[in-house]
Design a protein around this motif. Structure first.
Motif, PDB file in Angstrom:
ATOM      1  N   PRO A  68       0.837  -1.204   0.000  1.00 25.42           N
ATOM      2  CA  PRO A  68       0.000   0.000   0.000  1.00 25.42           C
ATOM      3  C   PRO A  68       0.872   1.256   0.000  1.00 25.42           C
ATOM      4  N   ARG A  69       0.352   2.320  -0.606  1.00 29.03           N
ATOM      5  CA  ARG A  69       1.088   3.594  -0.617  1.00 29.03           C
ATOM      6  C   ARG A  69       1.441   3.974   0.812  1.00 29.03           C
ATOM      7  N   ASN A  70       2.644   4.524   0.964  1.00 29.97           N
ATOM      8  CA  ASN A  70       3.132   4.832   2.306  1.00 29.97           C
ATOM      9  C   ASN A  70       4.100   6.000   2.244  1.00 29.97           C
ATOM     10  N   GLU A  71       4.408   6.561   3.384  1.00 26.61           N
ATOM     11  CA  GLU A  71       5.297   7.723   3.465  1.00 26.61           C
ATOM     12  C   GLU A  71       6.761   7.340   3.627  1.00 26.61           C
ATOM     13  N   PHE A  72       7.058   6.053   3.628  1.00 26.04           N
ATOM     14  CA  PHE A  72       8.418   5.587   3.906  1.00 26.04           C
ATOM     15  C   PHE A  72       9.194   5.178   2.648  1.00 26.04           C
ATOM     16  N   GLY A  73       8.590   5.285   1.478  1.00 21.23           N
ATOM     17  CA  GLY A  73       9.277   4.918   0.243  1.00 21.23           C
ATOM     18  C   GLY A  73       9.327   3.429  -0.010  1.00 21.23           C
ATOM     19  N   VAL A  74       8.489   2.662   0.673  1.00 28.32           N
ATOM     20  CA  VAL A  74       8.489   1.204   0.504  1.00 28.32           C
ATOM     21  C   VAL A  74       7.739   0.850  -0.778  1.00 28.32           C
ATOM     22  N   LEU A  75       8.439   0.221  -1.697  1.00 29.66           N
ATOM     23  CA  LEU A  75       7.867  -0.225  -2.967  1.00 29.66           C
ATOM     24  C   LEU A  75       7.882  -1.752  -3.070  1.00 29.66           C
ATOM     25  N   ASP A  76       7.855  -2.426  -1.935  1.00 28.12           N
ATOM     26  CA  ASP A  76       7.839  -3.887  -1.977  1.00 28.12           C
ATOM     27  C   ASP A  76       6.695  -4.334  -2.877  1.00 28.12           C
ATOM     28  N   HIS A  77       6.936  -5.397  -3.612  1.00 31.96           N
ATOM     29  CA  HIS A  77       5.880  -5.916  -4.470  1.00 31.96           C
ATOM     30  C   HIS A  77       6.008  -7.428  -4.610  1.00 31.96           C
ATOM     31  N   ASP A  78       4.854  -8.050  -4.723  1.00 36.73           N
ATOM     32  CA  ASP A  78       4.785  -9.486  -4.936  1.00 36.73           C
ATOM     33  C   ASP A  78       4.452  -9.735  -6.399  1.00 36.73           C
ATOM     34  N   VAL A  79       5.134 -10.717  -6.970  1.00 40.12           N
ATOM     35  CA  VAL A  79       4.862 -11.130  -8.340  1.00 40.12           C
ATOM     36  C   VAL A  79       4.393 -12.581  -8.281  1.00 40.12           C
ATOM     37  N   THR A  80       3.167 -12.796  -8.719  1.00 44.12           N
ATOM     38  CA  THR A  80       2.633 -14.154  -8.763  1.00 44.12           C
ATOM     39  C   THR A  80       2.913 -14.713 -10.149  1.00 44.12           C
ATOM     40  N   LEU A  81       3.700 -15.782 -10.183  1.00 47.38           N
ATOM     41  CA  LEU A  81       4.118 -16.415 -11.429  1.00 47.38           C
ATOM     42  C   LEU A  81       3.001 -17.303 -11.978  1.00 47.38           C
ATOM     43  N   PRO A  82       3.120 -17.708 -13.247  1.00 47.35           N
ATOM     44  CA  PRO A  82       2.096 -18.582 -13.822  1.00 47.35           C
ATOM     45  C   PRO A  82       1.892 -19.882 -13.016  1.00 47.35           C
ATOM     46  N   SER A  83       2.927 -20.337 -12.323  1.00 41.09           N
ATOM     47  CA  SER A  83       2.838 -21.552 -11.511  1.00 41.09           C
ATOM     48  C   SER A  83       2.032 -21.352 -10.235  1.00 41.09           C
ATOM     49  N   GLY A  84       1.757 -20.086  -9.889  1.00 41.33           N
ATOM     50  CA  GLY A  84       1.089 -19.771  -8.631  1.00 41.33           C
ATOM     51  C   GLY A  84       2.072 -19.381  -7.541  1.00 41.33           C
ATOM     52  N   GLU A  85       3.363 -19.613  -7.781  1.00 45.15           N
ATOM     53  CA  GLU A  85       4.397 -19.216  -6.817  1.00 45.15           C
ATOM     54  C   GLU A  85       4.426 -17.690  -6.717  1.00 45.15           C
ATOM     55  N   VAL A  86       4.574 -17.188  -5.492  1.00 44.04           N
ATOM     56  CA  VAL A  86       4.645 -15.753  -5.258  1.00 44.04           C
ATOM     57  C   VAL A  86       6.071 -15.399  -4.867  1.00 44.04           C
ATOM     58  N   VAL A  87       6.657 -14.443  -5.589  1.00 45.92           N
ATOM     59  CA  VAL A  87       8.002 -13.966  -5.306  1.00 45.92           C
ATOM     60  C   VAL A  87       7.884 -12.575  -4.701  1.00 45.92           C
ATOM     61  N   HIS A  88       8.399 -12.423  -3.475  1.00 45.54           N
ATOM     62  CA  HIS A  88       8.370 -11.129  -2.789  1.00 45.54           C
ATOM     63  C   HIS A  88       9.638 -10.364  -3.132  1.00 45.54           C
ATOM     64  N   ASN A  89       9.471  -9.106  -3.546  1.00 42.94           N
ATOM     65  CA  ASN A  89      10.580  -8.265  -3.974  1.00 42.94           C
ATOM     66  C   ASN A  89      10.658  -7.010  -3.121  1.00 42.94           C
ATOM     67  N   PRO A  90      11.590  -6.961  -2.162  1.00 41.43           N
ATOM     68  CA  PRO A  90      11.760  -5.753  -1.360  1.00 41.43           C
ATOM     69  C   PRO A  90      12.380  -4.631  -2.200  1.00 41.43           C
ATOM     70  N   MET A  91      11.817  -3.433  -2.089  1.00 40.74           N
ATOM     71  CA  MET A  91      12.314  -2.290  -2.861  1.00 40.74           C
ATOM     72  C   MET A  91      12.019  -1.019  -2.078  1.00 40.74           C
ATOM     73  N   ARG A  92      12.951  -0.069  -2.110  1.00 40.48           N
ATOM     74  CA  ARG A  92      12.812   1.180  -1.365  1.00 40.48           C
ATOM     75  C   ARG A  92      13.282   2.361  -2.194  1.00 40.48           C
ATOM     76  N   VAL A  93      12.670   3.523  -1.930  1.00 40.46           N
ATOM     77  CA  VAL A  93      13.161   4.803  -2.426  1.00 40.46           C
ATOM     78  C   VAL A  93      13.607   5.561  -1.186  1.00 40.46           C
ATOM     79  N   ILE A  94      14.882   5.923  -1.147  1.00 39.06           N
ATOM     80  CA  ILE A  94      15.477   6.531   0.044  1.00 39.06           C
ATOM     81  C   ILE A  94      16.010   7.915  -0.320  1.00 39.06           C
ATOM     82  N   ALA A  95      15.493   8.941   0.349  1.00 34.61           N
ATOM     83  CA  ALA A  95      15.958  10.311   0.102  1.00 34.61           C
ATOM     84  C   ALA A  95      17.417  10.438   0.526  1.00 34.61           C
TER      85      ALA A  95
END
Length: 137
Positions: free
Chosen positions: A66-93
């Motif tokens: 969810p949108r947040n004030e901390f720059g967290v851009l984590d996102h999950d990608v659900t593959l065709p197999s149904g496997e979910v890959v969690h991807n931590p990502m940040r925008v840091i001033a």
């Protein structure tokens, strides 16, 4: 049961734009085709989910934190197999008025060194594309 730790690699780029601008742009899934080649060249919202039909992995579903004030851009990608890959990502001033975008790539089980490096190169390319898009705006 003891958790198994997999290797992580931190990949980042500095962008000469305010963190809030980069976050606003990168957190909008509709912008992904402009900078995240690893997720394909098209994405559309279908029944409230962001779906990339033409990703190199096949049809994937992308869900951002969810949108947040901390720059967290984590996102999950659900593959065709149904496997979910969690991807931590940040925008840091940073102190220059710009920012750093940091992506943590996690090696998946049974991933070869070659595939892990290929994924790291793809992420680095995506971050370089994000930098180009943001700095020309």
């Amino acid at each position: 049961m003891e958790a198994i730790a997999f290797e992580s690699r931190h990949i980042s780029t500095r962008i000469a734009r305010p963190a809030a601008d980069v976050y606003a742009y990168a957190s909008n899934p509709a912008n992904l085709p402009e900078w995240a080649e690893g997720l394909g060249d098209t994405i559309e919202e279908i029944d409230g989910q962001w779906v990339a039909e033409s990703s190199p992995m096949g049809r994937v579903v992308v869900v951002f934190a969810p949108r947040n004030e901390f720059g967290v851009l984590d996102h999950d990608v659900t593959l065709p197999s149904g496997e979910v890959v969690h991807n931590p990502m940040r925008v840091i001033a940073d102190d220059t008025g710009g920012c750093e975008v940091l992506f943590t790539l996690r090696r998946q089980p049974d991933m070869s060194d070659e595939r892990f490096q290929r994924d790291a190169d793809m992420v680095a390319g995506d971050l370089a594309a994000l930098k180009r898009v943001m700095e020309r705006a």
